[in-house]
Design a protein around this motif. Structure first.
Motif, short mmCIF file in Angstrom:
data_model
loop_
_atom_site.label_atom_id
_atom_site.label_comp_id
_atom_site.label_asym_id
_atom_site.label_seq_id
_atom_site.Cartn_x
_atom_site.Cartn_y
_atom_site.Cartn_z
N MET A 1 1.88 0.43 -9.40
CA MET A 1 0.54 0.58 -9.96
C MET A 1 0.58 0.85 -11.46
O MET A 1 -0.23 0.31 -12.22
N PHE B 1 5.12 2.82 -4.84
CA PHE B 1 3.69 2.52 -5.05
C PHE B 1 3.25 2.95 -6.45
O PHE B 1 2.57 2.21 -7.17
N HIS C 1 -13.24 2.94 -3.53
CA HIS C 1 -13.51 1.52 -3.80
C HIS C 1 -13.48 0.72 -2.49
O HIS C 1 -12.90 1.15 -1.50
N HIS D 1 -7.49 3.38 6.37
CA HIS D 1 -6.79 4.39 5.58
C HIS D 1 -6.67 5.67 6.41
O HIS D 1 -7.38 5.84 7.39
N ALA D 2 -5.77 6.55 5.96
CA ALA D 2 -5.45 7.74 6.74
C ALA D 2 -6.68 8.59 7.07
O ALA D 2 -6.86 9.04 8.21
N LYS E 1 -9.66 -3.79 1.24
CA LYS E 1 -9.74 -4.43 2.55
C LYS E 1 -10.51 -3.53 3.53
O LYS E 1 -10.85 -3.93 4.62
N ASP F 1 -4.44 9.12 -7.05
CA ASP F 1 -4.10 7.72 -6.79
C ASP F 1 -3.91 7.00 -8.13
O ASP F 1 -4.83 6.96 -8.95
N ASN G 1 -3.78 3.91 -8.63
CA ASN G 1 -4.50 2.64 -8.64
C ASN G 1 -5.64 2.72 -9.65
O ASN G 1 -6.52 3.58 -9.52
N GLU H 1 -5.08 10.97 -3.15
CA GLU H 1 -6.53 11.05 -3.42
C GLU H 1 -7.31 10.04 -2.57
O GLU H 1 -6.96 8.86 -2.55
N PRO H 2 -8.37 10.46 -1.91
CA PRO H 2 -9.19 9.51 -1.15
C PRO H 2 -9.77 8.44 -2.07
O PRO H 2 -10.18 8.73 -3.19
N CYS H 3 -9.81 7.23 -1.58
CA CYS H 3 -10.27 6.13 -2.45
C CYS H 3 -11.79 6.08 -2.50
O CYS H 3 -12.48 6.60 -1.62
N VAL I 1 -9.09 3.48 -8.60
CA VAL I 1 -9.42 4.79 -8.01
C VAL I 1 -9.21 5.89 -9.07
O VAL I 1 -10.15 6.40 -9.66
N VAL J 1 0.33 7.11 3.56
CA VAL J 1 -0.65 8.20 3.52
C VAL J 1 -0.87 8.79 4.91
O VAL J 1 -1.03 8.06 5.89
N ASN K 1 0.82 -1.21 0.00
CA ASN K 1 0.00 0.00 0.00
C ASN K 1 0.85 1.27 0.00
O ASN K 1 2.04 1.22 0.28
N PRO K 2 0.22 2.41 -0.27
CA PRO K 2 0.96 3.67 -0.23
C PRO K 2 1.11 4.18 1.20
O PRO K 2 0.39 3.74 2.10
C1 AOF Z 1 -6.63 6.34 0.74
N1 AOF Z 1 -6.04 6.50 1.95
O1 AOF Z 1 -4.62 5.88 3.54
C2 AOF Z 1 -4.64 4.64 1.57
C3 AOF Z 1 -5.22 4.50 0.29
O2 AOF Z 1 -6.99 -2.84 0.40
P1 AOF Z 1 -7.22 -1.45 0.91
O3 AOF Z 1 -8.64 -1.22 1.32
O4 AOF Z 1 -6.26 -1.04 2.00
O5 AOF Z 1 -6.97 -0.47 -0.33
C4 AOF Z 1 -5.69 -0.29 -0.85
C5 AOF Z 1 -5.75 0.76 -1.92
O6 AOF Z 1 -6.34 1.95 -1.41
C6 AOF Z 1 -4.38 1.17 -2.42
O7 AOF Z 1 -4.00 0.42 -3.55
C7 AOF Z 1 -4.60 2.63 -2.79
O8 AOF Z 1 -5.21 2.76 -4.03
C8 AOF Z 1 -5.57 3.08 -1.71
N2 AOF Z 1 -4.83 3.50 -0.52
N3 AOF Z 1 -6.18 5.36 -0.09
O9 AOF Z 1 -7.57 7.05 0.40
C9 AOF Z 1 -5.08 5.71 2.41
N4 AOF Z 1 -3.69 3.79 2.02
#
Ligand code: AOF
Ligand code: ZN
Length: 363
Positions: A146, A142, A81, A52-53, A84, A106, A108, A77-79, A111, A29, A26-27
């Protein structure tokens, strides 16, 4: 306006770094909440699979806290999707945060811009590109993973002053001084895997661990990456006690057999069959699927030469002895595009080239 938010973004970057060693693939953050120009709350992504952060920050806020005019700042960028963890965009919307400041998008594919779109579609003001370059650099591994969907790959070698990485004998030539070796061991403790070719495995009998050479006492805290030997024709010896002295799996990539071998001493040697005409891109993509975030390729000349020619190297590192000349032997690789930084480590010069990331796509 992207100016004025740098102080908050800098704090995000500091918080993000707390996750180093723990976030895995993961990144890194970090996130802060700003009210009237002051940071009133902080959060960060503390480990793989954990919150996540943004969620870490928002879930910890006291119920009665007035966040009506707050701004949320985050380096990535806030995710939007479900991974986990549930989408960060959802909790930002639910908490009715009116403004969000983002460092970089992001990369990814799940996202990539959609997190920001979702926030905007709920009337949230989003400003992007604050300290974007710093944000991308912090997460360059990261981003690389990606973008290319493969492990981050570092090519490293040691060279004599006259440009050789080994002599022509059967024996190991010690090139680097103590400081350079210590530096290497710290690097090894930060990667997921170390890879060498079979010739190096047989000649140098490397332990491929990350013991810190400060003293002869091995640090039990040092973390050992997975050891990988590239041995297409299975020429190497994998039945020695020395292998078991390092507590980390040994993977032998070859073109002949596929099996797990558990020795009586208890260590795992895993033979993994490669497809007949494998290429580096595929190998690194496969390592990525095995959750190998980064791989350090340490030699020898053939392995490094082929890897560099494949264009899959993300970072080049040369430890160059400034004194030792051997007049002949196996030539060290060249930097295809020169180096960007150099620094002395005792008598050795460390030279580094990091392949640039197309940052303009993520601002
Ligand atoms: C955010 N804030 O702090 C992080 C993000 O498997 P998960 O749920 O942990 O998702 C991992 C993906 O979520 C990772 O590949 C990246 O795109 C994003 N990480 N996003 O908004 C965070 N760690
Ligand atoms: Zn998220």
């Amino acid at each position: 306006m992207t100016t004025g938010w740098e102080f908050a973004m800098r704090r995000c970057l500091q918080l993000a770094e707390k996750g180093e060693h723990f976030v895995g693939m993961n990144p890194l953050v970090g996130s802060v909440l700003v009210k009237d120009g002051e940071i009133i709350a902080e959060g960060y992504h503390a480990g793989f699979g954990l919150a996540h952060a943004e969620r870490d920050l928002l879930e910890k806020l006291p119920e009665d806290m007035d966040i009506a005019n707050c701004t949320l700042v985050v380096n990535l960028e806030p995710c939007n999707h479900f991974g986990k963890t549930p989408p960060c965009a959802d909790i930002i919307i639910a908490k009715q945060i009116p403004q969000v400041i983002v460092g970089a998008l992001d990369p990814n594919p799940l996202v990539s811009g959609r997190g920001i779109e979702r926030l905007r579609s709920h009337g949230i003001e989003v400003i992007t590109g604050v300290l974007a370059e710093e944000c991308i650099q912090l997460n360059r591994q990261f981003y690389t993973r990606m973008i290319h969907q493969r492990s981050y790959c570092i090519a490293k070698w040691a060279a004599t002053a006259d440009g050789y990485m080994a002599n022509n004998s059967e024996h190991r030539l010690l090139i680097s001084g103590e400081q350079a070796q210590q530096h290497l061991h710290v690097l090894r403790s930060r990667v997921s895997a170390i890879l060498v070719g079979v010739t190096t495995w047989e000649r140098d009998k490397p332990r491929l661990d990350s013991r810190i050479l400060d003293s002869d006492v091995e640090s039990s805290e040092s973390w050992n990456p997975i050891r990988i030997v590239l041995d297409p024709n299975l020429r190497g010896n994998y039945d020695t006690e020395a292998i078991d002295r390092v507590f980390s799996p040994l993977w032998v990539l070859n073109e002949k057999i596929d099996e797990n071998k558990k020795s009586e001493r208890g260590n795992n040697v895993r033979f993994i069959r490669l497809p007949k005409q494998w290429i580096w891109q595929e190998l690194l993509a496969w390592l990525y699927q095995q959750n190998i975030a980064s791989v350090l390729v340490e030699g020898g000349a053939t392995t490094l030469g082929e890897l560099i020619a494949s264009g899959c190297v993300d970072e080049y590192m040369e430890y160059r002895n400034t004194d030792l000349r051997i007049g002949g032997g196996i030539e060290a690789p060249d930097f295809p595009n020169g180096w960007q930084q150099q620094q002395f480590l005792g008598e050795d010069l460390l030279r580094v080239f990091k392949v640039p990331i197309a940052g303009e796509l993520y601002r």
